[in-house]
Design a protein around this motif. Structure first.
Motif, mmCIF file in Angstrom:
data_model
loop_
_atom_site.group_PDB
_atom_site.id
_atom_site.type_symbol
_atom_site.label_atom_id
_atom_site.label_comp_id
_atom_site.label_asym_id
_atom_site.label_seq_id
_atom_site.Cartn_x
_atom_site.Cartn_y
_atom_site.Cartn_z
ATOM 1 N N MET A 1 4.284 27.373 27.401
ATOM 2 C CA MET A 1 4.806 25.906 27.547
ATOM 3 C C MET A 1 4.863 25.765 29.133
ATOM 4 N N ILE A 2 4.476 24.539 29.543
ATOM 5 C CA ILE A 2 5.031 23.933 30.616
ATOM 6 C C ILE A 2 6.199 23.216 30.616
ATOM 7 N N PRO A 3 7.275 23.944 31.320
ATOM 8 C CA PRO A 3 8.441 23.316 31.237
ATOM 9 C C PRO A 3 8.669 22.071 32.465
ATOM 10 N N MET A 4 9.861 21.281 32.205
ATOM 11 C CA MET A 4 9.938 20.407 33.157
ATOM 12 C C MET A 4 10.181 21.252 34.559
ATOM 13 N N VAL A 5 11.142 22.025 34.660
ATOM 14 C CA VAL A 5 11.438 22.917 35.547
ATOM 15 C C VAL A 5 11.207 24.229 35.495
ATOM 16 N N ASN A 6 10.533 25.102 36.550
ATOM 17 C CA ASN A 6 10.438 26.146 36.119
ATOM 18 C C ASN A 6 11.313 27.298 36.998
ATOM 19 N N LEU A 7 12.427 27.229 36.409
ATOM 20 C CA LEU A 7 13.677 28.261 36.980
ATOM 21 C C LEU A 7 13.492 29.455 37.097
ATOM 22 N N LYS A 8 12.610 30.085 36.384
ATOM 23 C CA LYS A 8 12.360 31.519 36.182
ATOM 24 C C LYS A 8 11.541 31.884 37.228
ATOM 25 N N ALA A 9 10.444 31.140 37.822
ATOM 26 C CA ALA A 9 9.717 31.340 39.136
ATOM 27 C C ALA A 9 10.571 30.984 40.137
ATOM 28 N N GLN A 10 11.443 30.152 40.492
ATOM 29 C CA GLN A 10 12.215 30.055 41.653
ATOM 30 C C GLN A 10 13.179 31.088 41.615
ATOM 31 N N TYR A 11 13.808 31.827 40.505
ATOM 32 C CA TYR A 11 14.677 32.938 40.701
ATOM 33 C C TYR A 11 14.064 34.183 41.233
ATOM 34 N N ALA A 12 12.594 34.323 40.632
ATOM 35 C CA ALA A 12 11.993 35.669 41.043
ATOM 36 C C ALA A 12 11.926 35.801 42.664
ATOM 37 N N GLU A 13 11.803 34.333 43.324
ATOM 38 C CA GLU A 13 11.801 34.642 44.956
ATOM 39 C C GLU A 13 13.206 34.935 45.407
ATOM 40 N N ILE A 14 14.198 34.418 45.015
ATOM 41 C CA ILE A 14 15.639 34.711 45.561
ATOM 42 C C ILE A 14 16.389 35.753 44.663
ATOM 43 N N LYS A 15 15.816 36.426 43.810
ATOM 44 C CA LYS A 15 16.721 37.389 42.741
ATOM 45 C C LYS A 15 17.301 38.321 43.826
ATOM 46 N N ASP A 16 16.702 39.132 44.776
ATOM 47 C CA ASP A 16 17.342 40.088 45.530
ATOM 48 C C ASP A 16 18.533 39.535 46.133
ATOM 49 N N GLU A 17 18.446 38.325 46.905
ATOM 50 C CA GLU A 17 19.490 37.918 47.714
ATOM 51 C C GLU A 17 20.593 37.537 46.872
ATOM 52 N N VAL A 18 20.244 36.811 45.629
ATOM 53 C CA VAL A 18 21.357 36.338 44.843
ATOM 54 C C VAL A 18 22.161 37.399 44.281
ATOM 55 N N GLU A 19 21.511 38.332 43.686
ATOM 56 C CA GLU A 19 22.004 39.503 42.887
ATOM 57 C C GLU A 19 22.870 40.467 43.980
ATOM 58 N N GLN A 20 22.431 40.483 45.315
ATOM 59 C CA GLN A 20 23.291 41.177 46.130
ATOM 60 C C GLN A 20 24.708 40.401 46.497
ATOM 61 N N GLY A 21 24.325 39.105 46.497
ATOM 62 C CA GLY A 21 25.700 38.220 46.874
ATOM 63 C C GLY A 21 26.607 38.134 45.698
ATOM 64 N N LEU A 22 25.962 38.343 44.399
ATOM 65 C CA LEU A 22 27.063 38.136 43.398
ATOM 66 C C LEU A 22 27.751 39.705 43.025
ATOM 67 N N ALA A 23 26.784 40.776 43.497
ATOM 68 C CA ALA A 23 27.611 41.920 43.261
ATOM 69 C C ALA A 23 28.572 42.118 44.372
ATOM 70 N N GLU A 24 28.501 41.649 45.434
ATOM 71 C CA GLU A 24 29.506 41.606 46.568
ATOM 72 C C GLU A 24 30.708 40.849 46.361
ATOM 73 N N THR A 25 30.593 39.719 45.532
ATOM 74 C CA THR A 25 31.542 38.924 45.214
ATOM 75 C C THR A 25 32.319 39.649 44.142
ATOM 76 N N ILE A 26 31.723 40.190 43.039
ATOM 77 C CA ILE A 26 32.594 40.938 41.948
ATOM 78 C C ILE A 26 33.181 42.070 42.704
ATOM 79 N N ALA A 27 32.530 42.778 43.772
ATOM 80 C CA ALA A 27 33.282 44.063 44.156
ATOM 81 C C ALA A 27 34.552 43.478 45.007
ATOM 82 N N ASN A 28 34.409 42.461 45.662
ATOM 83 C CA ASN A 28 35.502 41.797 46.547
ATOM 84 C C ASN A 28 36.688 41.176 45.667
ATOM 85 N N CYS A 29 36.280 40.933 44.261
ATOM 86 C CA CYS A 29 37.455 40.099 43.565
ATOM 87 C C CYS A 29 37.969 38.904 44.112
ATOM 88 N N SER A 30 37.053 38.213 44.959
ATOM 89 C CA SER A 30 37.354 36.950 45.193
ATOM 90 C C SER A 30 36.575 35.938 44.520
#
Length: 365
Positions: free
Chosen positions: A1-30
């Motif tokens: 299926m060709i979707p209107m927007v391919n968010l999975k492909a976009q996420y693959a490029e920024i995955k490491d940066e996003v997941e590191q940032g989310l992990a830091e936010t959870i650890a900091n509890c802010s």
């Protein structure tokens, strides 16, 4: 299926940066109005060329709070377009004002400056143009109209993050601007989110209070406000994408131009760029009299498509009684024939050629 927007492909490029940032936010509890929200607001203000950028919970809230901050309320009229998502008109209704729907330019699909002028009454207090599908409205003419009639100008930029006019970003031209970070937007979160921008210190102070229960100091409340704060985790995601927004928008423009090249000889109307500003193609929307046939063929080939928007706002049930005598021929004609194709920064030439080929098979077969 060709979707209107391919968010999975976009996420693959920024995955490491996003997941590191989310992990830091959870650890900091802010989690609420934390460091990433504040950093994102400053980065947006710098990018957009405005004094203040204030994160809120959604694009709808952004427009709502901007209207309140600019003093729009019961009995006021706000001129806007009927060819847009209902959030534009909802925000006007939320403050007790009346949306006055006017017609669009049939080529750009944006609000017609001539129609704005014709609709002004003694009750008109503001104009809310929508930079629809990522193409800037004719802000030079709209700004002049607002100045002449002493009207507030609030830009609906929910589809136009990164679009510019003569080097100025949409949202930075009027009294205030509202943006949406719905996941499918050019700058999209992984949930809801929005932003209000303004160069007014007073409006910014009001919006900051409005988004946080009417409070400047915790547990001290000066006005009745709302719970409308941009989430800290969404700010992590948006900061990663903001760094790449110009590349994302450039890729969308290239994809759009490729579509138009491949379909130039077909009996349809490809998107028009008026040259007033830089279109960032939140949607690639064409006009086709054989829309249903094209959609059916796309569906059979597992290709997504969509109609934005099948029923203009003056014909929606919620507005149709008060708009019974309103005729907007350009809006109605465009709504009857418009069709949006898949568009995103990850769309490659091979996929574009496949989609265009299916359409060609219907219209030239």
């Amino acid at each position: 299926m060709i979707p209107m927007v391919n968010l999975k492909a976009q996420y693959a490029e920024i995955k490491d940066e996003v997941e590191q940032g989310l992990a830091e936010t959870i650890a900091n509890c802010s989690f609420i109005l934390g460091p990433n929200v504040h950093a994102f607001e400053q980065e947006c203000a710098d990018y957009l060329g405005v004094k203040h950028a204030i994160g809120v919970a959604s694009g709808t809230d952004a427009l709502h709070l901007a209207l309140i901050a600019e003093g729009i309320g019961p009995g006021d009229e706000v001129i806007t377009t009927a060819f847009t998502f209902i959030a534009t008109a909802e925000a006007i209704r939320y403050v007790g004002a009346k949306p006055v729907f006017v017609d669009i330019d049939p080529k750009t699909f944006n609000i017609s400056p001539e129609a704005i002028e014709q609709a002004i009454t003694p009750n008109t207090k503001a104009v809310m143009p929508v930079h629809l599908f990522g193409q800037p409205a004719d802000m030079a003419r709209i700004t002049a109209i607002c100045a002449q009639h002493n009207l507030k100008l609030i830009e609906d930029c929910c589809q136009s993050f990164g679009a510019s006019i003569g080097g100025r970003q949409t949202g930075a031209i009027g009294d205030a601007g509202g943006y949406s970070f719905f996941p499918s937007k050019n700058l999209g979160a992984y949930g809801d989110g929005g932003l209000v921008v303004t160069n007014s210190d007073a409006a910014a102070e009001t919006i900051k209070m409005l988004r946080n229960h009417g409070s400047k100091v915790r547990y001290y409340h000066d006005i009745i406000g709302y719970n409308s704060r941009l989430d800290e985790m969404q700010a992590v995601i948006l900061r990663a994408k903001l760094k790449r927004i110009d590349r994302y928008n450039g890729a969308r423009r290239r994809a759009a131009h490729r579509y138009s090249e491949l379909m130039a000889d077909l009996p349809l109307t490809t998107p028009f760029e008026d040259g007033i500003g830089e279109h960032v193609y939140h949607q690639y929307t064409l006009l086709c009299d054989r829309r249903d046939e094209v959609m059916k063929a796309l569906q059979e080939n597992r290709i997504a498509s969509a109609i934005y928007y099948p029923v203009p706002l003056h014909r929606q049930n919620v507005f149709k009684d008060e708009c019974a005598g309103v005729s907007l021929p350009n809006t109605e004609r465009v709504a009857a024939t418009c069709l949006s194709l898949p568009i995103c920064s990850e769309l490659d030439d091979q996929t574009i050629e496949k989609i265009a080929g299916v359409i060609r098979g219907v219209l030239k077969g």
